[in-house]
Design a protein around this motif. Structure first.
Motif, mmCIF file in Angstrom:
data_model
loop_
_atom_site.group_PDB
_atom_site.id
_atom_site.type_symbol
_atom_site.label_atom_id
_atom_site.label_comp_id
_atom_site.label_asym_id
_atom_site.label_seq_id
_atom_site.Cartn_x
_atom_site.Cartn_y
_atom_site.Cartn_z
ATOM 1 N N UNK A 155 32.188 -0.582 3.601
ATOM 2 C CA UNK A 155 31.068 -0.688 2.367
ATOM 3 C C UNK A 155 30.846 -2.701 2.424
ATOM 4 N N UNK A 156 29.094 -2.699 2.351
ATOM 5 C CA UNK A 156 28.999 -4.283 2.879
ATOM 6 C C UNK A 156 28.593 -4.387 0.941
ATOM 7 N N UNK A 157 28.988 -5.628 0.203
ATOM 8 C CA UNK A 157 28.283 -5.553 -1.201
ATOM 9 C C UNK A 157 27.786 -6.922 -0.933
ATOM 10 N N UNK A 158 26.501 -7.123 -0.378
ATOM 11 C CA UNK A 158 26.078 -8.142 -0.516
ATOM 12 C C UNK A 158 27.013 -9.846 0.399
ATOM 13 N N UNK A 159 27.640 -9.871 -0.548
ATOM 14 C CA UNK A 159 28.235 -10.646 0.823
ATOM 15 C C UNK A 159 29.915 -10.722 1.078
ATOM 16 N N UNK A 160 30.477 -9.142 0.516
ATOM 17 C CA UNK A 160 32.033 -9.360 0.188
ATOM 18 C C UNK A 160 31.804 -7.658 1.345
ATOM 19 N N UNK A 161 32.974 -7.712 1.772
ATOM 20 C CA UNK A 161 32.945 -5.783 2.468
ATOM 21 C C UNK A 161 34.197 -5.942 2.203
ATOM 22 N N UNK A 162 34.360 -4.148 1.740
ATOM 23 C CA UNK A 162 35.190 -3.155 1.573
ATOM 24 C C UNK A 162 35.748 -2.247 2.439
ATOM 25 N N UNK A 163 37.097 -1.929 2.783
ATOM 26 C CA UNK A 163 37.508 -0.786 3.030
ATOM 27 C C UNK A 163 38.049 0.403 2.133
ATOM 28 N N UNK A 164 37.239 1.590 1.825
ATOM 29 C CA UNK A 164 38.278 2.788 0.921
ATOM 30 C C UNK A 164 38.566 3.530 1.320
ATOM 31 N N UNK A 165 39.531 3.463 1.266
ATOM 32 C CA UNK A 165 40.430 5.503 1.689
ATOM 33 C C UNK A 165 40.173 6.138 0.830
ATOM 34 N N UNK A 166 40.185 7.953 1.686
ATOM 35 C CA UNK A 166 39.839 8.711 0.446
ATOM 36 C C UNK A 166 41.592 9.029 -0.428
ATOM 37 N N UNK A 167 41.035 9.443 -1.272
ATOM 38 C CA UNK A 167 39.914 9.797 -1.757
ATOM 39 C C UNK A 167 38.960 8.773 -2.315
ATOM 40 N N UNK A 168 37.889 8.875 -2.624
ATOM 41 C CA UNK A 168 36.564 8.052 -3.293
ATOM 42 C C UNK A 168 36.301 7.913 -4.312
ATOM 43 N N UNK A 169 38.012 7.771 -5.598
ATOM 44 C CA UNK A 169 37.425 8.543 -6.150
ATOM 45 C C UNK A 169 36.772 6.988 -7.676
ATOM 46 N N UNK A 170 36.709 5.797 -6.859
ATOM 47 C CA UNK A 170 35.415 4.659 -7.585
ATOM 48 C C UNK A 170 34.659 4.522 -7.195
ATOM 49 N N UNK A 171 34.454 5.119 -5.918
ATOM 50 C CA UNK A 171 32.969 5.064 -5.218
ATOM 51 C C UNK A 171 31.681 5.739 -5.280
ATOM 52 N N UNK A 172 30.546 5.957 -5.991
ATOM 53 C CA UNK A 172 29.469 7.342 -5.900
ATOM 54 C C UNK A 172 28.480 6.982 -4.916
ATOM 55 N N UNK A 173 28.054 7.605 -4.302
ATOM 56 C CA UNK A 173 26.565 7.834 -3.846
ATOM 57 C C UNK A 173 25.586 8.101 -4.312
ATOM 58 N N UNK A 174 24.580 7.545 -4.234
ATOM 59 C CA UNK A 174 23.346 6.925 -4.762
ATOM 60 C C UNK A 174 21.952 7.367 -4.695
#
Length: 75
Positions: A56-75
């Motif tokens: 995920x690209x958050x503007x100036x910062x990238x993150x890699x999230x593993x399953x389960x995506x507990x804090x990541x919500x699709x909009x």
């Protein structure tokens, strides 16, 4: 010589015999999806690694999230 411990009986009326709750389905993400994270804020999915990870690209910062995506919500 020591004896092995006796096995415990489990009573059918025990309150600990509650079945486990069913597993929730894993959220599916695609490249370009808008997402929100509790700590990083709004972002856009820039890559998907099967069902294991999401980039995920958050503007100036990238993150890699593993399953389960507990804090990541699709909009």
């Amino acid at each position: 010589m020591t004896k092995p411990p006796a096995s415990r009986r489990h009573l059918p009326s025990s309150p600990f015999n509650v079945p486990a709750p069913p597993a929730l389905p894993i959220e599916q993400f695609a490249v370009g999806d808008r997402v929100s994270h509790d700590q990083y804020g709004l972002g856009r999915v820039s890559g998907v690694e099967g069902d294991q990870a999401v980039l995920v690209d958050f503007g100036g910062r990238q993150g890699r999230f593993l399953t389960p995506f507990s804090k990541l919500v699709k909009l």
